[in-house]
Design an enzyme around this catalytic site. Structure first.
Site, PDB file in Angstrom:
ATOM      1  N   LYS A  73       0.779  -0.935  -0.409  1.00 44.52           N
ATOM      2  CA  LYS A  73      -0.342  -0.259  -0.214  1.00 44.52           C
ATOM      3  C   LYS A  73       0.542   1.429   0.118  1.00 44.52           C
ATOM      4  O   LYS A  73       0.243   2.399   0.310  1.00 44.52           O
ATOM      5  CB  LYS A  73      -0.491  -0.265   1.299  1.00 44.52           C
ATOM      6  CG  LYS A  73      -2.439  -0.524   0.958  1.00 44.52           C
ATOM      7  CD  LYS A  73      -3.232  -0.622   1.770  1.00 44.52           C
ATOM      8  CE  LYS A  73      -4.395  -1.556   1.465  1.00 44.52           C
ATOM      9  NZ  LYS A  73      -5.414  -1.517   2.476  1.00 44.52           N
ATOM     10  N   PHE A  74       2.147   1.135   0.390  1.00 47.10           N
ATOM     11  CA  PHE A  74       3.062   1.873  -0.392  1.00 47.10           C
ATOM     12  C   PHE A  74       2.773   2.377  -1.588  1.00 47.10           C
ATOM     13  O   PHE A  74       2.691   3.975  -2.125  1.00 47.10           O
ATOM     14  CB  PHE A  74       4.623   2.066   0.545  1.00 47.10           C
ATOM     15  CG  PHE A  74       5.029   2.003   1.249  1.00 47.10           C
ATOM     16  CD1 PHE A  74       5.522   3.372   1.171  1.00 47.10           C
ATOM     17  CD2 PHE A  74       4.810   1.221   2.714  1.00 47.10           C
ATOM     18  CE1 PHE A  74       6.031   4.130   3.003  1.00 47.10           C
ATOM     19  CE2 PHE A  74       5.771   1.177   3.762  1.00 47.10           C
ATOM     20  CZ  PHE A  74       6.493   2.725   4.229  1.00 47.10           C
TER      21      PHE A  74
END
Length: 249
Positions: free
Chosen positions: A51-52
């Site tokens: 999710k970075f």
């Protein structure tokens, strides 16, 4: 070698978030199947967190639109992973970050967010087993509306969530080209699977796309943290027959 020369080296990351992406593909042995199954190891992203990708995308979209100004405040409802990405970006770029959380979030992730300077606001007292997603979203919206310097990234309703995975699709095509029959992804907000599939389907209109909710991952017998599987094309059998064998009803 002088420091300035080192900075110019191609593979030298200037900050932590520059290490996001270009994760490896791993081949999985499939006895009894005339197929090749590959796992995209997104756990190789910073903090083991794919999710970075979308956290960076949402922040950069807000910067480009002017909704997030230098020194501003990022607000998000999170159960952990998105918050880790946003907390890291905020620390790197000089933003304040407020994470709206509940007691279902993993304590190690909450501690890391705090260590990165994030403000944690809980919406429950830890005495309920019910998820507090709606309450978190409501509070995040309220806090952002009351602060002129705040921007609510609103990951569940932000187009930059899915576009954050455009690079992931290109990474797959760079290695595999057109030799993909199916893409399988776990579905949370839907951003990772939809964003990746949208790009791949544009190049490969016959690609099969399968979404799996978290509760069903055990039935697939694949690790929960491995979020993408890609299958090479095999010309020895019909495509439909292969799909039925690999993904039976």
């Amino acid at each position: 070698m002088e420091y300035k020369q080192i900075q110019r080296q191609r593979n030298l990351a200037s900050c932590y978030t520059k290490t996001v992406g270009q994760t490896p593909l791993m081949k999985i042995v499939c006895p009894g199947y005339d197929t090749t199954l590959l796992l995209k190891l997104e756990s190789f992203n910073p903090m083991g967190n794919m999710k970075f990708r979308m956290a960076i995308s949402m922040v950069e979209a807000a910067e480009a639109s002017g909704d997030l100004k230098p020194g501003g405040r990022i607000v998000e409802s999170t159960s952990g992973n998105t918050g880790l990405g946003l907390a890291t970006i905020a620390a790197e770029r000089g933003y304040r970050f407020t994470a709206i959380v509940d007691h279902h979030a993993a304590q190690d992730k909450l501690r890391v967010m705090q260590a990165l300077g994030a403000e944690l606001i809980f919406v429950d007292d830890g005495e309920t087993d019910d998820l507090s997603t709606a309450a978190r979203e409501e509070l995040a919206e309220k806090i952002a509306a009351a602060d002129p310097e705040a921007f609510w990234t609103e990951q569940h309703n932000n187009p930059a969530n899915s576009t954050g995975y455009t690079a992931l699709a290109y990474e797959l095509m760079e290695v595999l080209g057109s030799e993909m029959d199916a893409l399988v992804g776990a579905v949370g907000t839907g951003g990772s699977l939809c964003g990746t599939a949208q790009v791949l389907k544009g190049a490969l209109p016959d690609l099969f796309v399968f979404g799996s909710r978290a509760g069903r991952l055990d039935s697939l017998r694949w690790p929960r943290r491995v979020l993408f599987s890609v299958r090479y094309r095999n010309t020895s059998r019909s495509r439909n027959r292969k799909m039925r064998r690999l993904f039976p009803d």
